[in-house]
Scaffold this motif. Sequence first.
Motif, PDB file in Angstrom:
ATOM      1  N   ARG A  13       0.819  -1.206   0.000  1.00  0.00           N
ATOM      2  CA  ARG A  13       0.000   0.000   0.000  1.00  0.00           C
ATOM      3  C   ARG A  13       0.856   1.262   0.000  1.00  0.00           C
ATOM      4  N   ARG A  14       1.941   1.247   0.761  1.00  0.00           N
ATOM      5  CA  ARG A  14       2.840   2.413   0.781  1.00  0.00           C
ATOM      6  C   ARG A  14       3.487   2.615  -0.576  1.00  0.00           C
ATOM      7  N   GLU A  15       3.848   1.521  -1.217  1.00  0.00           N
ATOM      8  CA  GLU A  15       4.455   1.607  -2.546  1.00  0.00           C
ATOM      9  C   GLU A  15       3.452   2.167  -3.551  1.00  0.00           C
ATOM     10  N   ALA A  16       2.188   1.738  -3.441  1.00  0.00           N
ATOM     11  CA  ALA A  16       1.144   2.245  -4.337  1.00  0.00           C
ATOM     12  C   ALA A  16       0.957   3.748  -4.133  1.00  0.00           C
ATOM     13  N   GLN A  17       0.972   4.207  -2.879  1.00  0.00           N
ATOM     14  CA  GLN A  17       0.844   5.641  -2.621  1.00  0.00           C
ATOM     15  C   GLN A  17       2.037   6.405  -3.172  1.00  0.00           C
ATOM     16  N   ARG A  18       3.242   5.828  -3.012  1.00  0.00           N
ATOM     17  CA  ARG A  18       4.437   6.478  -3.547  1.00  0.00           C
ATOM     18  C   ARG A  18       4.353   6.590  -5.067  1.00  0.00           C
ATOM     19  N   LEU A  19       3.876   5.522  -5.707  1.00  0.00           N
ATOM     20  CA  LEU A  19       3.737   5.534  -7.160  1.00  0.00           C
ATOM     21  C   LEU A  19       2.695   6.551  -7.616  1.00  0.00           C
ATOM     22  N   ARG A  20       1.604   6.687  -6.854  1.00  0.00           N
ATOM     23  CA  ARG A  20       0.588   7.695  -7.191  1.00  0.00           C
ATOM     24  C   ARG A  20       1.177   9.097  -7.106  1.00  0.00           C
ATOM     25  N   ARG A  21       1.947   9.362  -6.027  1.00  0.00           N
ATOM     26  CA  ARG A  21       2.568  10.688  -5.877  1.00  0.00           C
ATOM     27  C   ARG A  21       3.553  10.953  -7.011  1.00  0.00           C
ATOM     28  N   ARG A  22       4.350   9.948  -7.366  1.00  0.00           N
ATOM     29  CA  ARG A  22       5.327  10.107  -8.455  1.00  0.00           C
ATOM     30  C   ARG A  22       4.609  10.337  -9.776  1.00  0.00           C
ATOM     31  N   ASN A  23       3.520   9.629  -9.994  1.00  0.00           N
ATOM     32  CA  ASN A  23       2.727   9.811 -11.206  1.00  0.00           C
ATOM     33  C   ASN A  23       2.188  11.239 -11.280  1.00  0.00           C
ATOM     34  N   GLN A  24       1.699  11.757 -10.165  1.00  0.00           N
ATOM     35  CA  GLN A  24       1.184  13.125 -10.111  1.00  0.00           C
ATOM     36  C   GLN A  24       2.293  14.121 -10.431  1.00  0.00           C
ATOM     37  N   GLN A  25       3.488  13.916  -9.861  1.00  0.00           N
ATOM     38  CA  GLN A  25       4.613  14.804 -10.132  1.00  0.00           C
ATOM     39  C   GLN A  25       4.983  14.786 -11.612  1.00  0.00           C
ATOM     40  N   LEU A  26       5.011  13.601 -12.193  1.00  0.00           N
ATOM     41  CA  LEU A  26       5.364  13.489 -13.612  1.00  0.00           C
ATOM     42  C   LEU A  26       4.317  14.141 -14.505  1.00  0.00           C
ATOM     43  N   GLU A  27       3.041  14.019 -14.146  1.00  0.00           N
ATOM     44  CA  GLU A  27       1.986  14.685 -14.926  1.00  0.00           C
ATOM     45  C   GLU A  27       2.137  16.197 -14.864  1.00  0.00           C
ATOM     46  N   GLU A  28       2.442  16.726 -13.671  1.00  0.00           N
ATOM     47  CA  GLU A  28       2.642  18.173 -13.538  1.00  0.00           C
ATOM     48  C   GLU A  28       3.860  18.629 -14.345  1.00  0.00           C
ATOM     49  N   GLU A  29       4.946  17.851 -14.278  1.00  0.00           N
ATOM     50  CA  GLU A  29       6.153  18.189 -15.046  1.00  0.00           C
ATOM     51  C   GLU A  29       5.859  18.148 -16.539  1.00  0.00           C
ATOM     52  N   ASN A  30       5.091  17.147 -16.972  1.00  0.00           N
ATOM     53  CA  ASN A  30       4.721  17.018 -18.379  1.00  0.00           C
ATOM     54  C   ASN A  30       3.901  18.230 -18.830  1.00  0.00           C
ATOM     55  N   ASN A  31       2.951  18.669 -18.007  1.00  0.00           N
ATOM     56  CA  ASN A  31       2.140  19.841 -18.347  1.00  0.00           C
ATOM     57  C   ASN A  31       3.009  21.089 -18.466  1.00  0.00           C
ATOM     58  N   LEU A  32       3.977  21.244 -17.559  1.00  0.00           N
ATOM     59  CA  LEU A  32       4.877  22.400 -17.602  1.00  0.00           C
ATOM     60  C   LEU A  32       5.730  22.365 -18.872  1.00  0.00           C
ATOM     61  N   LEU A  33       6.244  21.196 -19.220  1.00  0.00           N
ATOM     62  CA  LEU A  33       7.049  21.080 -20.431  1.00  0.00           C
ATOM     63  C   LEU A  33       6.229  21.370 -21.684  1.00  0.00           C
ATOM     64  N   ARG A  34       4.999  20.936 -21.730  1.00  0.00           N
ATOM     65  CA  ARG A  34       4.130  21.254 -22.875  1.00  0.00           C
ATOM     66  C   ARG A  34       3.927  22.757 -22.993  1.00  0.00           C
ATOM     67  N   LEU A  35       3.732  23.426 -21.857  1.00  0.00           N
ATOM     68  CA  LEU A  35       3.566  24.874 -21.861  1.00  0.00           C
ATOM     69  C   LEU A  35       4.833  25.553 -22.383  1.00  0.00           C
ATOM     70  N   LYS A  36       5.991  25.080 -21.944  1.00  0.00           N
ATOM     71  CA  LYS A  36       7.257  25.660 -22.404  1.00  0.00           C
ATOM     72  C   LYS A  36       7.441  25.456 -23.906  1.00  0.00           C
ATOM     73  N   VAL A  37       7.091  24.289 -24.423  1.00  0.00           N
ATOM     74  CA  VAL A  37       7.203  24.024 -25.861  1.00  0.00           C
ATOM     75  C   VAL A  37       6.283  24.966 -26.631  1.00  0.00           C
ATOM     76  N   ASP A  38       5.046  25.171 -26.131  1.00  0.00           N
ATOM     77  CA  ASP A  38       4.118  26.094 -26.798  1.00  0.00           C
ATOM     78  C   ASP A  38       4.693  27.507 -26.835  1.00  0.00           C
ATOM     79  N   ILE A  39       5.284  27.950 -25.733  1.00  0.00           N
ATOM     80  CA  ILE A  39       5.867  29.291 -25.679  1.00  0.00           C
ATOM     81  C   ILE A  39       7.040  29.391 -26.650  1.00  0.00           C
TER      82      ILE A  39
END
Length: 134
Positions: free
Chosen positions: A78-104
């Motif tokens: 369960r702890r590993e699943a929570q860690r993976l969820r947090r990492r997934n959220q971080q990667l999604e946020e980073e991906n959104n930021l990179l898409r914004l930078k590419v658009d700019i």
Amino acid sequence: MEAFWLKMPLFGSTFSPKKTPPRKSASLSNLHNLDRSTREVELGLDYGTPTMNLAGQSLKFENGQWIAETGISGGVDRREAQRLRRRNQQLEEENNLLRLKVDILLDMLSETTAESHLMEKELDELKSVSRRRK
């Protein structure tokens, strides 16, 4: 002829049912005399936590989520699943930021390209004016 049938009652006098006596409000059971905890025990109202067994995995429903009783959910801790969820959220946020930078950057490239074409056009016009003067 119709008026005759309307005035003449079918079975003698007009229908008037007798009034029924009021019912007694006393309950036949004494369950209303018991306190809440005794009623829950007697009637079985304490259901406990809902549980189910799915593919050999025992799950229980707590706080709006199904949680593995053994602490392992689908082979993942369960702890590993929570860690993976947090990492997934971080990667999604980073991906959104990179898409914004590419658009700019694409906008900046388009603007620079347009300015470059305008300058080339002006340069060509100046060259043609310069050639005419000679």
